[in-house]
Motif scaffolding. Structure first.
Motif, PDB file in Angstrom:
ATOM      1  N   PHE A 385       0.789  -1.129  -0.157  1.00 20.27           N
ATOM      2  CA  PHE A 385       0.090  -0.038  -0.086  1.00 20.27           C
ATOM      3  C   PHE A 385       0.793   1.197  -0.040  1.00 20.27           C
ATOM      4  N   GLU A 386       2.021   1.357   0.845  1.00 23.94           N
ATOM      5  CA  GLU A 386       2.803   2.628   1.025  1.00 23.94           C
ATOM      6  C   GLU A 386       3.594   2.708  -0.402  1.00 23.94           C
ATOM      7  N   LEU A 387       3.960   1.462  -1.353  1.00 23.86           N
ATOM      8  CA  LEU A 387       4.507   1.774  -2.476  1.00 23.86           C
ATOM      9  C   LEU A 387       3.658   2.161  -3.703  1.00 23.86           C
ATOM     10  N   ALA A 388       2.371   2.043  -3.491  1.00 20.43           N
ATOM     11  CA  ALA A 388       1.301   1.979  -4.646  1.00 20.43           C
ATOM     12  C   ALA A 388       1.247   3.523  -4.993  1.00 20.43           C
ATOM     13  N   ILE A 389       1.075   3.834  -6.201  1.00 24.54           N
ATOM     14  CA  ILE A 389       0.781   5.186  -6.678  1.00 24.54           C
ATOM     15  C   ILE A 389      -0.398   5.472  -6.075  1.00 24.54           C
ATOM     16  N   ASP A 390      -1.421   4.719  -5.894  1.00 22.60           N
ATOM     17  CA  ASP A 390      -2.787   5.135  -5.147  1.00 22.60           C
ATOM     18  C   ASP A 390      -2.882   4.174  -4.003  1.00 22.60           C
ATOM     19  N   SER A 391      -2.898   4.347  -2.748  1.00 23.07           N
ATOM     20  CA  SER A 391      -3.038   3.641  -1.845  1.00 23.07           C
ATOM     21  C   SER A 391      -4.296   3.508  -1.228  1.00 23.07           C
ATOM     22  N   GLU A 392      -5.281   4.228  -1.602  1.00 19.54           N
ATOM     23  CA  GLU A 392      -6.544   4.286  -1.098  1.00 19.54           C
ATOM     24  C   GLU A 392      -7.378   3.132  -1.662  1.00 19.54           C
ATOM     25  N   LYS A 393      -7.367   3.006  -2.897  1.00 23.16           N
ATOM     26  CA  LYS A 393      -8.168   1.811  -3.751  1.00 23.16           C
ATOM     27  C   LYS A 393      -7.640   0.311  -3.400  1.00 23.16           C
ATOM     28  N   PRO A 394      -6.267  -0.063  -3.262  1.00 19.54           N
ATOM     29  CA  PRO A 394      -5.754  -1.057  -2.850  1.00 19.54           C
ATOM     30  C   PRO A 394      -6.151  -1.597  -1.277  1.00 19.54           C
ATOM     31  N   LYS A 395      -6.258  -0.470  -0.454  1.00 19.15           N
ATOM     32  CA  LYS A 395      -6.691  -0.553   0.683  1.00 19.15           C
ATOM     33  C   LYS A 395      -8.028  -1.090   0.872  1.00 19.15           C
ATOM     34  N   ALA A 396      -8.963  -0.312   0.223  1.00 19.62           N
ATOM     35  CA  ALA A 396     -10.472  -0.421   0.151  1.00 19.62           C
ATOM     36  C   ALA A 396     -10.599  -1.977  -0.455  1.00 19.62           C
ATOM     37  N   TYR A 397     -10.032  -2.092  -1.451  1.00 17.65           N
ATOM     38  CA  TYR A 397     -10.337  -3.649  -2.109  1.00 17.65           C
ATOM     39  C   TYR A 397      -9.953  -4.671  -0.881  1.00 17.65           C
ATOM     40  N   ARG A 398      -8.930  -4.497  -0.373  1.00 16.81           N
ATOM     41  CA  ARG A 398      -8.564  -5.451   0.525  1.00 16.81           C
ATOM     42  C   ARG A 398      -9.423  -5.522   1.991  1.00 16.81           C
ATOM     43  N   ALA A 399      -9.883  -4.423   2.528  1.00 17.40           N
ATOM     44  CA  ALA A 399     -10.772  -4.413   3.262  1.00 17.40           C
ATOM     45  C   ALA A 399     -11.870  -4.907   2.863  1.00 17.40           C
ATOM     46  N   ASN A 400     -12.450  -4.762   1.799  1.00 14.55           N
ATOM     47  CA  ASN A 400     -13.800  -5.148   1.279  1.00 14.55           C
ATOM     48  C   ASN A 400     -13.775  -6.488   1.089  1.00 14.55           C
ATOM     49  N   SER A 401     -12.770  -7.152   1.057  1.00  8.26           N
ATOM     50  CA  SER A 401     -13.011  -8.697   0.670  1.00  8.26           C
ATOM     51  C   SER A 401     -12.082  -9.558   1.364  1.00  8.26           C
ATOM     52  N   GLN A 402     -12.277  -9.759   2.732  1.00  5.24           N
ATOM     53  CA  GLN A 402     -10.996 -10.430   3.606  1.00  5.24           C
ATOM     54  C   GLN A 402     -11.033 -11.738   3.480  1.00  5.24           C
ATOM     55  N   PRO A 403      -9.849 -12.267   3.305  1.00 10.12           N
ATOM     56  CA  PRO A 403      -9.432 -13.740   3.195  1.00 10.12           C
ATOM     57  C   PRO A 403      -9.489 -14.519   4.389  1.00 10.12           C
ATOM     58  N   ILE A 404      -9.800 -15.820   4.507  1.00  7.85           N
ATOM     59  CA  ILE A 404      -9.553 -16.685   5.792  1.00  7.85           C
ATOM     60  C   ILE A 404      -8.245 -16.562   6.384  1.00  7.85           C
ATOM     61  N   GLU A 405      -7.198 -16.804   5.278  1.00  8.12           N
ATOM     62  CA  GLU A 405      -5.920 -16.650   5.497  1.00  8.12           C
ATOM     63  C   GLU A 405      -5.339 -15.282   5.346  1.00  8.12           C
ATOM     64  N   GLU A 406      -4.723 -14.840   6.356  1.00  2.81           N
ATOM     65  CA  GLU A 406      -4.221 -13.554   6.314  1.00  2.81           C
ATOM     66  C   GLU A 406      -2.875 -13.448   5.052  1.00  2.81           C
TER      67      GLU A 406
END
Length: 433
Positions: A385-406
């Motif tokens: 997320f820190e390295l991404a050109i846009d950190s907001e969208k990948p964070k939102a995608y990750r938070a919106n669909s949480q895996p069983i395994e971290e």
């Protein structure tokens, strides 16, 4: 030793505080940067009246910069909304903002932008003439055009677009051309109309020396506009566009002799296989002056997605020598962009600029990609997320669909290739059940 402009200082081998700041940002020796400015291959737009400026360099060997267009119009007159865009553009680290306001009394907005934004500020004084002077276009005099240009310089804009390459002779050729879209430049179309209504030469061209005096006085960089830029891929790289570029090349040398910094503006809508040739032509004809491109947009059939068609063209343009990218939003050709359109346009332009920087070998560009790849293999989400050109969208995608395994995502789960290979390399059991 005294100097009038960054170019004048560079010719005298004086390293200014602006050069030191840019050199530090670019990881370049100040002496080398000074040489490039003296040669006209790099500019530092830095109006002496823009006291809040954090200067940036544009040109050879530097990171590809992006510009964000905004401003008030008659149909969408909302200063508060545009000022919010200014702040978001600054927060998203755009290197430049162009105020393209074209309705009413725009000075208060322009001054607010200059006072608020530490990035480079540009404008097109031609857009402001009717509102500032309260006169119909055809009734404006040559001296009044100069008055508007000087007001913008006094207000602190760091660079101005002037369409000085569209001569009366070239305007006559436009009338008889086989172009589909003729003149799509707003400033160019206004000057085209003024010349034909008054039967005179382009007032900005005929008074170019006076414009240079104003620019030297405030150290305003000239962005020589392409009134004949193609507005469709059918019209790209035709005789009108190339003749105007030749005109701009000659005018850029006059500006250089006057110690005024110069950028050249470029197309436009260009088929993908023509982009490299356009970059080469500008660099060779204009003595390697910094090239500022709008897109180029590589197909005409994607309204609503022109941030994508533009990013494709801008990536290639930047990789082949373009130095400055004007963003294009999904609203291009359709409406005044809203805040979300602007964000999408900025991200697309930043991606294109970075792609170009990798190809040009700009220090630190590809290293960021390598760091992202290492973070992906390590399944280190926070670093990604820190390295991404846009950190907001990948964070939102990750938070919106949480895996069983971290240490995976919901696309692959335990079958994540990175997870599997890491376990094998570490001697761990690969258990998928």
């Amino acid at each position: 030793m005294t100097y009038t402009t960054q170019l004048d200082a560079a010719k005298k081998k004086i390293i200014t505080k602006e050069m030191k700041c840019v050199a530090e940002k670019e990881h370049m020796a100040p002496e080398l940067l000074c040489e490039k400015i003296a040669a006209g291959r790099v500019v530092i737009p830095a109006n002496i009246m823009h006291t809040s400026l954090s200067p940036e360099g544009v040109g050879e060997g530097l990171r590809t910069k992006i510009n964000v267009n905004l401003g008030i119009s008659k149909d969408c007159y909302n200063i508060d909304a545009e000022m919010k865009k200014v702040q978001v553009a600054v927060d998203m680290k755009a290197e430049a903002i162009m105020d393209l306001s074209n309705y009413g009394k725009t000075r208060a907005f322009r001054e607010a932008v200059v006072n608020t934004a530490p990035c480079m500020i540009g404008s097109v004084p031609m857009y402001d003439c009717v509102g500032m002077l309260d006169k119909e276009l055809k009734d404006i005099t040559e001296d009044e055009f100069l008055k508007v240009i000087e007001q913008h310089a006094k207000d602190g804009v760091d660079f101005i677009t002037v369409h000085v390459g569209l001569t009366r002779a070239l305007a006559e050729k436009v009338k008889d051309s086989r172009r589909i879209t003729h003149i799509v430049s707003r400033g160019g179309s206004l000057l085209f109309a003024w010349m034909l209504a008054n039967n005179k030469e382009n007032p900005l061209t005929s008074q170019f020396d006076q414009i240079l005096d104003i620019c030297e006085k405030y150290d305003v960089t000239l962005s020589l506009g392409d009134a004949c830029r193609p507005g469709s891929i059918h019209d790209a790289t035709d005789t009108l566009q190339i003749q105007e570029l030749i005109n701009l090349a000659a005018l850029s040398q006059r500006a250089y002799a006057h110690n005024v910094q110069v950028m050249i503006e470029g197309p436009g809508h260009v088929a993908i296989d023509d982009i490299e040739a356009n970059m080469l032509l500008e660099k060779r004809l204009c003595n390697h002056a910094p090239f500022y491109v709008l897109g180029p947009i590589v197909t005409d059939i994607a309204p609503g997605y022109d941030h994508i068609t533009s990013a494709i063209g801008a990536s290639i343009a930047a990789s082949k020598g373009a130095d400055f990218i004007c963003y294009v939003t999904p609203a291009e050709h359709l409406r005044l962009p809203d805040l979300e359109d602007m964000k999408e346009g900025i991200i697309a332009a930043k991606i294109a600029a970075h792609v170009g920087d990798i190809a040009k070998g700009i220090p630190g560009a590809i290293e960021r990609d390598h760091a992202m790849s290492r973070a992906r293999f390590d399944l280190d989400w926070n670093t990604m997320f820190e390295l991404a050109i846009d950190s907001e969208k990948p964070k939102a995608y990750r938070a919106n669909s949480q895996p069983i395994e971290e240490d995976s995502c919901t696309m692959c789960g335990k079958m994540c290739s990175m997870r599997t290979v890491k376990k094998v390399l570490h001697g761990d059991d690969v258990n998928l059940m």
